[in-house]
Enzyme design. Structure first.
Site, short mmCIF file in Angstrom:
data_model
loop_
_atom_site.label_atom_id
_atom_site.label_comp_id
_atom_site.label_asym_id
_atom_site.label_seq_id
_atom_site.Cartn_x
_atom_site.Cartn_y
_atom_site.Cartn_z
N GLY A 7 0.82 -1.21 0.00
CA GLY A 7 0.00 0.00 0.00
C GLY A 7 0.85 1.26 0.00
NE ARG A 8 3.35 1.51 5.16
CZ ARG A 8 3.58 1.82 6.40
NH1 ARG A 8 3.81 3.08 6.72
NH2 ARG A 8 3.59 0.90 7.33
CE LYS A 37 7.23 -0.03 5.80
NZ LYS A 37 7.47 -1.02 6.85
CG ASP A 42 -0.84 8.46 4.36
OD1 ASP A 42 -0.33 7.32 4.39
OD2 ASP A 42 -0.64 9.31 5.26
N GLY A 43 -0.42 5.95 1.73
CA GLY A 43 0.75 5.49 0.99
C GLY A 43 2.07 6.00 1.54
NE ARG A 63 10.80 -3.93 3.06
CZ ARG A 63 9.67 -4.00 3.75
NH1 ARG A 63 9.61 -3.61 5.00
NH2 ARG A 63 8.58 -4.49 3.19
CG ASP A 103 -0.03 -9.22 5.96
OD1 ASP A 103 -0.62 -9.89 6.82
OD2 ASP A 103 0.17 -8.00 6.10
CG ASN A 104 3.48 -7.98 8.38
OD1 ASN A 104 3.43 -7.45 7.27
ND2 ASN A 104 2.85 -7.49 9.43
CG ASP A 128 6.28 -5.93 6.10
OD1 ASP A 128 7.17 -5.51 5.36
OD2 ASP A 128 5.10 -6.07 5.73
P1 AMP Z 1 1.57 -3.62 7.98
O1 AMP Z 1 0.79 -3.91 9.22
O2 AMP Z 1 2.48 -2.44 8.07
O3 AMP Z 1 2.27 -4.83 7.49
O4 AMP Z 1 0.49 -3.20 6.85
C1 AMP Z 1 -0.64 -3.94 6.52
C2 AMP Z 1 -1.18 -3.50 5.18
O5 AMP Z 1 -1.55 -2.12 5.24
C3 AMP Z 1 -0.22 -3.64 4.03
O6 AMP Z 1 -0.94 -4.03 2.90
C4 AMP Z 1 0.36 -2.24 3.90
O7 AMP Z 1 0.84 -1.97 2.61
C5 AMP Z 1 -0.85 -1.38 4.24
N1 AMP Z 1 -0.47 -0.07 4.80
C6 AMP Z 1 0.04 0.21 6.02
N2 AMP Z 1 0.22 1.53 6.17
C7 AMP Z 1 -0.18 2.13 5.02
C8 AMP Z 1 -0.23 3.46 4.54
N3 AMP Z 1 0.15 4.49 5.29
N4 AMP Z 1 -0.69 3.67 3.29
C9 AMP Z 1 -1.10 2.66 2.52
N5 AMP Z 1 -1.08 1.38 2.90
C10 AMP Z 1 -0.62 1.09 4.13
MG MG Z 2 3.23 -5.62 6.21
#
Ligand code: AMP
Ligand code: MG
Length: 483
Positions: free
Chosen positions: A86-87, A107, A119-120, A170, A246-247, A256
């Site tokens: 997502g980002r 990232k 917001d990406g 990364r 997913d992590n 992650d």
């Molecule tokens: P994470 O818990 O960081 O592994 O994120 C879980 C999911 O949320 C993944 O698909 C990330 O890409 C998405 N994600 C986390 N933070 C953001 C952000 N600020 N903008 C877009 N996608 C996000």
């Molecule tokens: Mg993740």
């Protein structure tokens, strides 16, 4: 140096082309020259202008085929097919001299088709935390993604409060996650699942591909690498905090990073993630969660393997993890394993950990103090750390006896132990101090801490300030999950 784009070209169903965009008033504040050299990356990239041209201009080497990856994942036990980068963007794969492939992943790159309502962006705080953690774990010998560079900006982003956006590149073998396989399996796309496996065998698991049963060999390898990784987390007191599938990397590396923590006080039920009140991902749940996650991944192997084969592969997990953990603990206590002493040693290790837990002793400081243990002495300094002296005395007697039977010179054992019990740890309160300064534009402490984390076992005058356990305020830090 050679750059490739095999993921973007061959796994098109998992790749959406997105270009990275530059943030307001961007600056390159850290570049990991050692890592760049290991990978054979161009030395010019350490210059801000060169790196930004590479990243943001059409002809830039890291701008040619940038993709966000699609995946799913089990989040806190529930299947979510809607995930993806997502980002983050996969910029390219660098191929080093040994022909090893390394993903370069940006990232905080900006919105992608998988950003959903977010917001990406990544904030400076979380980017610094990830950078520090990647370096800390690497130098402790715990498999991890690495940090190539850190880019700051004045672009405002909104979390609990207004913060500033940052980015990092990364590096790891690949960003293939358990959730990639699960995504094709659960969305019933067998041909695409097949192409994902083919891709893995071709580029990342060539040894498994040669095995009699490549799929079984692959599953066994992932089980083994995951078990060994989590054993290391447990031995070094690392709590990942968001072990959603997913992590989870199929390479058995830590990645992650979110609200992670290295334990300060030894509390086995510690939960670093404040969004996890049930403690699904607490410190002592990690070995069990690792197996749960492998079970989730193993579903994707069902088109290729008999259930008995899958069960057999998964059944090796516990033994591998315990063996690795026991080896690491033997090192930490300066004990030499043998069949004859295994029960006695296990008891010495367990009672020691029980003593630390019962009195909430600082995990790394107390282990470091143990390196001084003298079998001919009453070990007053260490003894004074414990309220229950009787228990300490009983244990110390057993421990001294076990050590004396090994016939290793004391000084030699003490030195060896110091190579397994870090003096400098990445503690949340230190990371917070680094962040507070960085948010004011001062990266001096960041650079100094990185330098210290590269030598975790050494006692260097200049880095002594990074060896202290946290003051009271530092124990109660709430690390935000919104990163
Ligand atoms: P994470 O818990 O960081 O592994 O994120 C879980 C999911 O949320 C993944 O698909 C990330 O890409 C998405 N994600 C986390 N933070 C953001 C952000 N600020 N903008 C877009 N996608 C996000
Ligand atoms: Mg993740």
């Amino acid at each position: 140096m050679k750059l490739d784009h095999s993921f973007a070209e061959e796994l098109t169903a998992l790749a959406s082309e997105v270009k990275p965009n530059k943030l307001i008033n961007s600056h390159l504040v850290a570049f990991n020259q050692e890592l760049a050299t290991e990978l054979g990356l161009p030395t010019e990239w350490q210059e801000e202008t060169e790196l930004f041209n590479t990243l943001y201009t059409q002809e830039g080497l890291l701008n040619r085929r940038t993709v966000a990856q699609k995946y799913g994942g089990h989040q806190f036990g529930h299947w979510n097919p809607e995930l993806g980068d997502g980002r983050g963007l996969l910029l390219a794969e660098a191929i080093d001299k040994q022909k090893q492939r390394w993903d370069l992943h940006l990232k905080g790159a900006g919105p992608t088709p998988y950003s959903r309502f977010a917001d990406g962006r990544a904030v400076l705080r979380s980017t610094i935390r990830e950078y520090l953690a990647s370096e800390a774990l690497f130098y402790l010998g715990i498999p991890t993604s690495r940090a190539l560079c850190l880019i700051t900006s004045d672009e405002p982003v909104y979390r609990e409060k207004q913060e500033r956006a940052a980015k990092m590149i990364r590096v790891c073998q690949s960003h293939l996650r358990f959730g990639h396989f699960e995504y094709f399996y659960h969305s019933k796309q067998p041909q695409k699942l097949q192409s994902l496996f083919d891709y893995c065998f071709k580029y990342h698991f060539t040894e498994c591909a040669k095995a009699e049963s490549p799929y079984l060999a692959l599953l066994e390898k992932i089980v083994q690498d995951t078990a060994k990784l989590i054993a290391k987390w447990q031995a070094f007191g690392f709590n990942h905090g968001v072990m959603n599938t997913d992590n989870m990397s199929i390479h058995g590396i830590t990645f992650d990073y979110g609200p992670y923590a290295f334990l300060d006080d030894f509390e086995p039920t510690f939960i670093c993630n404040h969004s996890d009140p049930q403690g699904r991902y607490s410190f002592d749940s990690q070995p069990g969660v690792g197996l749960w996650n492998l079970n989730a991944l193993a579903q994707s192997f069902t088109p290729y393997l008999e259930i008995e084969q899958i069960k057999q592969a998964l059944s090796t997990y516990e033994g591998i993890l315990l063996k690795e953990y026991s080896t690491l603990m033997h090192h930490k206590l300066g004990l030499v394993p043998s069949a004859a002493n295994s029960e006695t040693h296990a008891q010495i290790i367990n009672v020691w950990l029980d003593m630390l837990a019962a009195e909430k002793k600082d995990y790394s400081v107390t282990f470091r103090q143990l390196c001084q243990f003298d079998i001919l002495d009453d070990n007053q300094n260490l003894r004074d750390q414990f309220i229950n002296r009787e228990r300490f005395d009983d244990w110390a007697k057993q421990y001294a006896l076990a050590l004396s039977k090994q016939g290793i010179r004391q000084t030699q054992r003490q030195t060896q132990m110091r190579h397994h019990n870090p003096h400098i740890m990445l503690r949340n309160y230190l990371a917070q101090q680094v962040i507070d300064r960085a948010e004011e534009g001062n990266f001096e402490m960041f650079h100094q801490f990185i330098a210290a984390l590269k030598k975790p076992y050494e006692e260097i005058e200049e880095y002594q300030k990074f060896s202290a356990p946290p003051p009271d305020w530092g124990k109660q830090l709430e690390i935000s999950c919104s990163s």
